[in-house]
Scaffold this active site. Structure first.
Site, short mmCIF file in Angstrom:
data_model
loop_
_atom_site.label_atom_id
_atom_site.label_comp_id
_atom_site.label_asym_id
_atom_site.label_seq_id
_atom_site.Cartn_x
_atom_site.Cartn_y
_atom_site.Cartn_z
N SER A 86 44.37 31.14 40.64
CA SER A 86 44.16 32.41 41.34
C SER A 86 45.41 33.24 41.53
O SER A 86 45.32 34.37 42.03
CB SER A 86 43.58 32.15 42.74
OG SER A 86 42.53 31.25 42.67
N THR A 184 43.52 34.34 46.70
CA THR A 184 44.81 35.01 46.88
C THR A 184 45.71 34.26 47.87
O THR A 184 45.21 33.73 48.86
CB THR A 184 44.53 36.40 47.49
OG1 THR A 184 43.63 37.07 46.63
CG2 THR A 184 45.79 37.20 47.71
N THR A 202 48.05 37.74 43.70
CA THR A 202 46.82 37.20 43.12
C THR A 202 46.67 37.59 41.66
O THR A 202 47.23 38.59 41.22
CB THR A 202 45.60 37.74 43.91
OG1 THR A 202 44.42 37.07 43.47
CG2 THR A 202 45.41 39.24 43.70
N ARG A 212 40.97 46.46 36.49
CA ARG A 212 40.46 46.32 37.86
C ARG A 212 41.62 45.94 38.79
O ARG A 212 42.40 45.05 38.50
CB ARG A 212 39.38 45.24 37.90
CG ARG A 212 38.80 44.96 39.30
CD ARG A 212 39.47 43.79 39.98
NE ARG A 212 38.82 43.41 41.24
CZ ARG A 212 39.29 42.52 42.09
NH1 ARG A 212 40.42 41.90 41.83
NH2 ARG A 212 38.64 42.23 43.20
N THR A 235 42.18 37.23 51.84
CA THR A 235 41.83 36.57 50.59
C THR A 235 40.31 36.63 50.47
O THR A 235 39.60 36.69 51.48
CB THR A 235 42.33 35.12 50.55
OG1 THR A 235 41.87 34.49 49.34
CG2 THR A 235 41.84 34.30 51.74
N GLY A 236 39.83 36.62 49.26
CA GLY A 236 38.39 36.72 49.05
C GLY A 236 38.08 37.87 48.11
O GLY A 236 38.93 38.30 47.33
N1 GLY Z 1 41.47 39.24 46.95
C1 GLY Z 1 41.83 39.22 45.61
C2 GLY Z 1 41.04 40.10 44.76
O1 GLY Z 1 39.87 40.33 45.02
O2 GLY Z 1 41.57 40.54 43.77
#
Ligand code: GLY
Length: 335
Positions: A86, A184, A202, A212, A235-236
Site C-alpha cells: 500500500s 496508507t 500511499t 487517479r 487511511t482508507g
Molecule cells: N487513502 C489512500 C487512497 O485512497 O489513495
C-alpha cells in the site's frame, strides 16, 4: 458503538538502545487516551506497520531533535518495504501497471505543507513532498512535473513494481478483481515544545485509473496539522475522505474541545450521515492527536489498528468502530 473494544494488541517497551520486550495483552478502557505529560515526542500512526515507523521516528528525533525529520524518516520505513502493498516500493500499481504514489508532509509551525501526487519511479515520495515544502514556493506537484522536480533534486529513478506485484497485476488484467487496499501510512507527531507535524504516504487504490489521486496528498483531507490545536491523518478509501475534508474537520472538532478519538468518531458519523451508503461500506479510518498529548482513532465497521509511541513505550491499539447502527435515524449523527 462499543468503546470497550479498544484493545492493546502489541505493547513494546523500548529500552534505551533498543526494543526490550513485547507483551500482548488487554487494558481497561480509559475515558480517553493520553500520553503522560513528559512523554514527548509522541507519535501516532495508522496500521500495525505504523509501529516500526513510529519507532524510527523516535530514534530520529532522539538524534536530531527535529520533528519534521522524525516524521519523514518514520514514513520512509513502510515506503522502503517491498512487502507493504500500500505504500512506496512494492505498492500495488495502477491499471496500466505503473506504481503511482501520493504523499504529503505538514509542519504546524508556519502552516507549511508540501505534497506530491501520482509520482512515479521515486522511492520516497514523502521526501519529495518535504522538498516541495522546503525548497519551492508551491504546495503540490503532480505527475511528470513532480517526477522531474525529484530528479532535479537528486532523487534516484527506481523501478517500484516488484516481481510479485507485476505477477498479481498480470492476473488482475485477466480477472479484473478489485483488491481492497487503502492502507496508507499517516503519521502525526508532537514534541516537548508543543510543535506538531505530520505526513502521509500511499500507493493508493490498487489498479486505480491512471492519474487517479486520492486523499493522501490533499492537505485537509488525508492530513491536517494546526499548530494551535492538533493533527489528524486518514487511511482508507480516499474518495470517501476527500469529499469531506475529513482531517481538517477532525482538527476543527478538536478545536471545539473534543478528545481526538471523539473528533474522529464525530467526523465519521457526520460523513456517514451525509453519505447514502452504509457506514460499514465507507472504509475510512482516522488517527489524531492534540497539543495536550491526547490521542485516538476511529474507523468504520470494526475500526482498525493503529500505532502509538513515545519514549519508553510503543503500542498497537484497536480503534473504536462506527457502524450504521451508531448513526441513528434520519441520518442523525449525534450521540
Ligand atoms: N487513502 C489512500 C487512497 O485512497 O489513495
Amino acid at each position: 458503538m462499543n468503546l470497550s473494544r479498544r484493545r492493546f494488541i502489541h505493547t513494546t517497551a523500548l529500552a534505551a538502545g533498543g526494543i526490550a520486550v513485547s507483551s500482548p495483552g488487554y487494558a481497561a478502557m480509559s475515558e480517553g487516551l493520553s500520553a503522560p505529560e513528559a512523554a514527548r515526542p509522541l507519535f501516532v500512526a495508522t496500521w500495525p506497520f505504523g509501529q516500526p515507523a513510529n519507532e524510527r521516528s523516535l530514534e530520529v528525533f532522539a538524534g536530531s531533535g527535529s520533528l519534521l525529520d522524525a516524521v519523514e524518516e518514520g514514513i520512509k520505513v513502510p515506503e522502503a518495504d517491498p512487502d507493504n502493498a500500500s505504500v512506496g516500493l512494492g505498492g500495488i500499481p495502477n491499471a496500466d501497471g505503473a506504481v503511482q504514489l501520493d504523499a504529503c508532509i505538514m509542519d504546524g509551525e508556519g502552516q507549511r505543507a508540501g505534497s506530491v501526487a501520482a509520482l512515479e519511479g521515486i522511492l520516497h515520495p514523502i521526501s519529495v513532498a518535504r522538498r516541495v515544502m522546503d525548497d519551492t514556493k508551491h504546495v503540490m506537484l503532480a505527475g511528470e512535473g513532480a517526477r522531474q522536480f525529484a530528479l532535479a533534486q537528486g532523487f534516484a529513478s527506481v523501478d517500484l513494481l516488484t516481481d510479485q506485484r507485476r505477477g498479481e497485476w498480470e492476473q488482475w488484467r485477466e480477472k479484473q478483481h478489485q483488491p481492497d487496499n487503502h492502507d496508507t501510512i499517516a503519521l502525526v507527531g508532537l514534541d516537548a515544545d508543543g510543535r506538531l507535524a505530520g505526513g502521509c504516504s500511499t500507493s493508493g487504490w490498487g489498479y486505480k485509473l491512471p492519474g487517479r489521486v486520492g486523499d493522501s496528498p490533499i492537505i485537509g483531507s488525508g492530513l491536517y496539522v494546526d499548530a494551535q490545536v492538533g493533527a489528524a491523518g486518514a487511511t482508507g478509501l480516499g474518495e470517501n475522505v476527500m469529499r469531506y475534508c475529513a482531517s481538517f474537520l477532525i482538527v476543527e472538532y478538536m478545536r471545539q474541545g473534543l478528545h481526538p478519538e471523539d473528533a474522529c468518531l464525530e467526523t465519521i458519523r457526520r460523513i456517514a450521515a451525509a453519505d447514502p451508503r452504509p457506514a460499514e461500506d465507507l472504509a475510512i479510518n482516522f488517527v489524531a492527536l492534540d497539543k495536550q498529548g491526547r490521542y485516538g482513532a476511529a474507523g468504520t465497521g470494526q475500526g482498525f489498528e493503529y500505532a502509538v509511541a513515545y519514549p519508553g513505550y510503543s503500542e498497537v491499539l484497536q480503534s473504536t468502530g462506527v457502524s450504521n447502527a451508531d448513526i441513528g435515524p434520519e441520518g442523525g449523527n449525534r450521540r
